[in-house]
Design an enzyme around this catalytic site. Structure first.
Site, PDB file in Angstrom:
ATOM      1  N   SER A 105     -19.272 -60.473  -4.910  1.00 54.59           N
ATOM      2  CA  SER A 105     -20.175 -61.596  -5.167  1.00 54.59           C
ATOM      3  C   SER A 105     -21.478 -61.433  -4.379  1.00 54.59           C
ATOM      4  O   SER A 105     -22.153 -60.417  -4.525  1.00 54.59           O
ATOM      5  CB  SER A 105     -19.468 -62.921  -4.852  1.00 54.59           C
TER       6      SER A 105
ATOM      7  N   ASP B  15     -15.844 -62.184 -15.904  1.00 51.04           N
ATOM      8  CA  ASP B  15     -16.587 -62.989 -14.940  1.00 51.04           C
ATOM      9  C   ASP B  15     -17.915 -63.391 -15.555  1.00 51.04           C
ATOM     10  O   ASP B  15     -18.676 -62.528 -16.004  1.00 51.04           O
ATOM     11  CB  ASP B  15     -16.815 -62.176 -13.661  1.00 51.04           C
TER      12      ASP B  15
ATOM     13  N   HIS C 185     -14.092 -62.816 -11.472  1.00 52.13           N
ATOM     14  CA  HIS C 185     -15.018 -62.585 -10.368  1.00 52.13           C
ATOM     15  C   HIS C 185     -14.315 -61.959  -9.163  1.00 52.13           C
ATOM     16  O   HIS C 185     -14.860 -61.074  -8.513  1.00 52.13           O
ATOM     17  CB  HIS C 185     -15.639 -63.922  -9.984  1.00 52.13           C
TER      18      HIS C 185
END
Length: 488
Positions: free
Chosen positions: A183, A412, A465
């Protein structure tokens, strides 16, 4: 003779076990963990490294170190960083690739039960989980001014931490060292890697045996990431052909920073179509807390650490705001109120475990009265972005010979694989392995394309994610093969 040989082997094994972390600081060894019964599969150490935050006093950075279950004296040391910015690396420890699987509590008064995770990344590597920057997770300072930071300061502080940590654990200094994260760690990892590489060139001691880095579903570049969502949504069947064609016509390929009213109006149709989906994995249900349902809060929380006003300083990533929340807020974190949580994510297990004082004592963390309550993402970090694009960092690092694995869960929507695939291709490196599938347990687990300069882009089929959370077996497969230099 056989008995003597066996005795020697046992004695040798014991020596290895004892000397694996022989120089560890006093009091860092973890001897028991509330919620876990049995013997730990390897040595665990945890505690604080205090670095000087001149002129604002010390920053106390918390780490949790898991020695490899395979060969700790030879296996790589891998630093893990969660993103946010402001999210604790215990997210990775509890929910992704840590040594345990955490079971739901039986009651509010009980602790989660811990069982060994068969797909822990500590199966093949020494794992170093760090709560960074200061103010995240269990890391804290006596001076709140130390909670103001940015991309460059975070990289500098983490580099200082690493130099101090290797002084405390010199027996791991010769091990290959890798930096990893997901991320917003797409910013943390290459900026830190560049700082480490420069330190090595400048002769800073101790000399870290840095070999490369991994980034999962990471932020990389405003243009490529910002333009990824609309094609992703269309390719996944989340928006109609009419909406997609209207966006193409009015936005002219610029979806991340719309410059016309008609473009913004059509993008709003995209966000409306995506409303209600779990942004971290479009295949997974969106978990709803009872309090949020009662107050009609869904994906866009009324209380958020990343408001539009604060987020505009983070490299101007307005597309990130749009990708996560439709009211100008980025719902990445909980607030001090217990009723506000990360949208679609159930963080009860980690919150309960890490806010229990017996757990804190066992892992050598400061009590709540000193370090504050643990939250999966912190609201006290005041973060400013300094970098618009990480592409020059990736190009510089790979040109120096450092290995890089860039991987993406392909479901994601926060950092869609379409943008990551595009920016890795934009480096212009020669393709050494054309797009092909890769296997896990004799099944297609995703796709990859390998470039020269030791750069690989890889997708994980059906993952979101947080790749190891959704596909733990497949994640350990590609991770262990890549670390060992074997074909994926």
């Amino acid at each position: 003779m056989k008995l003597l040989s066996l005795a020697c082997c046992i004695a040798f094994s014991l020596v290895l076990c004892v000397t694996a972390v022989r120089a560890a600081p006093a009091g860092s060894l973890i001897t028991n963990l509330p919620g876990f019964e049995g013997r730990l599969p390897s040595q665990h150490h945890a505690g604080y490294v205090s670095i000087n935050g001149k002129p604002t006093g010390k920053k106390n950075l918390f780490y949790y170190f898991v020695a490899s279950q395979r060969n700790p004296s030879k296996d790589p040391v891998v630093l893990w960083l969660n993103g946010g910015p402001g999210c604790s690396s215990f997210d990775g420890f509890v929910y992704e690739h840590g040594p345990f699987n955490f079971q739901a509590r039986q009651s509010k008064e009980s602790l989660p039960k811990l069982q060994l995770n068969p797909y822990s990344w500590s199966k093949v590597s020494n794992m170093l989980y760090l709560d960074s920057p200061c103010g995240v997770g269990l890391s804290y300072s006596d001076n709140p001014k130390n909670y103001a930071t940015g991309d460059f300061q975070t990289a500098a502080d983490t580099h200082t931490f690493l130099l101090e940590w290797f002084e405390l654990y010199p027996e791991f200094l010769s091990n290959p060292f890798y930096i990893s994260g997901e991320s917003y760690a797409g910013v943390y990892v290459p900026t830190l890697a560049s700082t480490v590489a420069k330190g090595i060139k400048d002769g800073q001691e101790p000399v870290i045996n840095f070999k490369g880095y991994l980034v999962g579903n990471g932020v990389a570049d405003d243009f490529y990431d910002g333009n990824a969502l609309v094609p992703f949504a269309f390719g996944m069947g989340l928006i109609s052909s009419n909406i997609f064609e209207d966006c193409q016509k009015t936005c002219k390929g610029n979806y991340g920073n719309p410059t016309s009213k008609s473009c913004s109006e059509n993008l709003n149709k995209v966000y409306e179509a995506l409303s209600g989906l779990n942004p971290y994995d479009i295949l997974e249900p969106c978990y709803q807390y009872t309090s949020a349902v009662k107050e009609n809060k869904s994906e866009s929380m009324s209380s958020s650490f990343m408001t539009q006003k604060r987020f505009t300083r983070i490299s101007g990533r307005r597309w990130f705001v749009r990708a996560l929340g439709r009211d100008g807020r980025v719902p990445l974190t909980s607030q001090a109120e217990a009723t506000v949580h990360v949208p679609c994510i159930n963080d009860d297990v980690a919150t309960a475990w890490l806010n229990d004082e017996s757990v804190r004592k066992a892992i050598h963390a400061a009590p709540t009265s000193v370090a504050g309550p643990w939250m999966i993402c912190s609201d006290r970090v005041d973060y400013s972005g300094d970098v618009d694009s990480l592409i020059p960092y990736h190009k510089n690092l790979t040109s120096q010979g450092y290995r890089a694995l860039i991987y993406s869960g392909d479901h994601d929507r926060v950092i869609p694989f379409t943008g990551t695939q595009a920016w890795t291709r934009s480096l212009g490196y020669k393709i050494v392995e054309q797009w092909r599938s890769w296997l896990s347990n004799k099944q297609v687990a995703g796709y990859l394309q390998a470039y020269d300069k030791n750069l690989t882009f890889l997708t994980i089929k059906g993952a979101g994610h947080m790749v190891p959370q959704y596909k733990p077996m497949e994640a350990l497969d590609f991770y262990s093969r890549w670390l060992d230099g074997k074909p994926i």
